[in-house]
Design a protein around this motif. Structure first.
Motif, PDB file in Angstrom:
ATOM      1  N   ASP A  47       0.827  -1.209   0.000  1.00 32.21           N
ATOM      2  CA  ASP A  47       0.000   0.000   0.000  1.00 32.21           C
ATOM      3  C   ASP A  47       0.860   1.257   0.000  1.00 32.21           C
ATOM      4  O   ASP A  47       0.561   2.221  -0.710  1.00 32.21           O
ATOM      5  N   ARG A  48       1.934   1.238   0.799  1.00 32.56           N
ATOM      6  CA  ARG A  48       2.825   2.412   0.834  1.00 32.56           C
ATOM      7  C   ARG A  48       3.492   2.642  -0.524  1.00 32.56           C
ATOM      8  O   ARG A  48       3.590   3.774  -0.988  1.00 32.56           O
ATOM      9  N   ALA A  49       3.953   1.554  -1.146  1.00 29.73           N
ATOM     10  CA  ALA A  49       4.630   1.679  -2.447  1.00 29.73           C
ATOM     11  C   ALA A  49       3.663   2.201  -3.510  1.00 29.73           C
ATOM     12  O   ALA A  49       4.021   3.084  -4.307  1.00 29.73           O
ATOM     13  N   VAL A  50       2.455   1.675  -3.515  1.00 24.98           N
ATOM     14  CA  VAL A  50       1.463   2.106  -4.508  1.00 24.98           C
ATOM     15  C   VAL A  50       1.060   3.554  -4.261  1.00 24.98           C
ATOM     16  O   VAL A  50       0.938   4.346  -5.204  1.00 24.98           O
ATOM     17  N   ARG A  56       1.155   9.220  -5.965  1.00 25.14           N
ATOM     18  CA  ARG A  56       1.428  10.636  -5.724  1.00 25.14           C
ATOM     19  C   ARG A  56       2.419  11.184  -6.752  1.00 25.14           C
ATOM     20  O   ARG A  56       2.282  12.311  -7.219  1.00 25.14           O
ATOM     21  N   GLU A  57       3.425  10.382  -7.097  1.00 23.82           N
ATOM     22  CA  GLU A  57       4.405  10.817  -8.097  1.00 23.82           C
ATOM     23  C   GLU A  57       3.788  10.932  -9.483  1.00 23.82           C
ATOM     24  O   GLU A  57       4.276  11.692 -10.325  1.00 23.82           O
ATOM     25  N   ALA A  82      -0.654  13.595 -11.844  1.00 26.77           N
ATOM     26  CA  ALA A  82      -1.196  14.269 -13.032  1.00 26.77           C
ATOM     27  C   ALA A  82      -1.747  13.261 -14.031  1.00 26.77           C
ATOM     28  O   ALA A  82      -2.848  13.431 -14.567  1.00 26.77           O
ATOM     29  N   THR A  83      -1.002  12.194 -14.275  1.00 30.70           N
ATOM     30  CA  THR A  83      -1.441  11.158 -15.218  1.00 30.70           C
ATOM     31  C   THR A  83      -2.718  10.491 -14.728  1.00 30.70           C
ATOM     32  O   THR A  83      -3.674  10.288 -15.491  1.00 30.70           O
ATOM     33  N   LEU A  84      -2.756  10.141 -13.435  1.00 32.84           N
ATOM     34  CA  LEU A  84      -3.938   9.478 -12.872  1.00 32.84           C
ATOM     35  C   LEU A  84      -5.150  10.402 -12.914  1.00 32.84           C
ATOM     36  O   LEU A  84      -6.263   9.967 -13.252  1.00 32.84           O
ATOM     37  N   ARG A  85      -4.957  11.670 -12.577  1.00 36.20           N
ATOM     38  CA  ARG A  85      -6.082  12.609 -12.572  1.00 36.20           C
ATOM     39  C   ARG A  85      -6.608  12.855 -13.987  1.00 36.20           C
ATOM     40  O   ARG A  85      -7.813  12.974 -14.194  1.00 36.20           O
ATOM     41  N   LYS A  86      -5.703  12.913 -14.946  1.00 38.60           N
ATOM     42  CA  LYS A  86      -6.132  13.099 -16.347  1.00 38.60           C
ATOM     43  C   LYS A  86      -6.970  11.917 -16.799  1.00 38.60           C
ATOM     44  O   LYS A  86      -8.047  12.085 -17.374  1.00 38.60           O
ATOM     45  N   ASP A 126     -10.430  14.103  -3.952  1.00 32.42           N
ATOM     46  CA  ASP A 126      -9.537  13.738  -2.851  1.00 32.42           C
ATOM     47  C   ASP A 126      -8.145  14.313  -3.117  1.00 32.42           C
ATOM     48  O   ASP A 126      -7.667  14.308  -4.245  1.00 32.42           O
ATOM     49  N   ASP A 127      -7.504  14.796  -2.059  1.00 34.44           N
ATOM     50  CA  ASP A 127      -6.154  15.361  -2.206  1.00 34.44           C
ATOM     51  C   ASP A 127      -5.122  14.304  -2.596  1.00 34.44           C
ATOM     52  O   ASP A 127      -4.119  14.610  -3.231  1.00 34.44           O
ATOM     53  N   ASP A 128      -5.363  13.060  -2.192  1.00 36.32           N
ATOM     54  CA  ASP A 128      -4.405  11.975  -2.427  1.00 36.32           C
ATOM     55  C   ASP A 128      -4.774  11.232  -3.709  1.00 36.32           C
ATOM     56  O   ASP A 128      -5.850  10.636  -3.811  1.00 36.32           O
TER      57      ASP A 128
END
Length: 199
Positions: A104-107, A112-113, A116-120, A148-150
């Motif tokens: 979970d921490r790694a994902v 977070r890194e 932008a790609t995930l939000r798009k 969500d901020d995360d």
């Protein structure tokens, strides 16, 4: 054999211990003691779960459980809990839980890194029109997760939306599949790294 009220059972066992008992009474007391011990063993994880649900921290639980740290308290709980994922021993459950947390921490760090790609991608999927009822509910959940901020909060609803995209939106479905596969790989790698460090 079902056990009587635990307090009553203890009182009767105590009277057998205190007096001169015959073999039959002693066997009854031993059997009842075993049943009582089994019954009480189910109470501890239930009470821990209730305490955690009410907001009690692992650090606050530690002294009540007779252990020295929050890690030891959680480890005790995991050992007592029945497995829902197939591990047969308490240690295996502790290990599986630690693997899950490492994954979970790694994902979450990767999400977070790559925010932008995930939000798009999430924006494209949630903006799709002409969806069926189930697909629209999935797209709506994804749209809500965009607030969500995360960025890690987008991963589960993206994964849930994937089956609804396959037929009419193959390119988006492929992108979601690639992200899901990446997250799975990160989880496996994190668990492997954790085990390698433990050797």
């Amino acid at each position: 054999m079902t056990i009587m009220d635990p307090l009553e059972a203890l009182t009767e066992i105590q009277s057998v211990r205190a007096g001169e008992a015959d073999a039959e009474q002693l066997l009854w007391a031993l059997t009842t003691l075993r049943l009582l011990r089994d019954e009480l063993a189910t109470w501890e994880p239930e009470l821990i779960t209730a305490a955690r649900t009410s907001g009690t921290s692992w650090a606050a639980l530690a002294p009540a459980l007779g252990v020295a740290s929050r890690q030891a308290a959680e480890r005790r709980y995991l050992r007592l809990q029945p497995s829902v994922t197939g591990e047969t021993t308490g240690e295996a459950r502790v290990d599986a839980q630690r693997d899950k947390r490492a994954g979970d921490r790694a994902v979450a760090a990767w999400a977070r890194e790559n925010s932008a790609t995930l939000r798009k991608l999430a924006g494209q999927v949630s903006a799709l029109g002409g969806l069926g009822t189930a697909a629209q509910r999935s797209a709506d959940r994804l749209g809500a997760a965009l607030g969500d901020d995360d960025a890690a909060a987008l991963l589960a609803p993206l994964n849930d939306a994937q089956p609804h995209l396959t037929e009419r939106h193959g390119a988006l479905a492929d992108q979601v599949t690639a992200i899901t596969e990446r997250a799975d790989r990160l989880r496996r790698d994190a668990a492997s790294l954790r085990h390698d460090r433990g050797k």
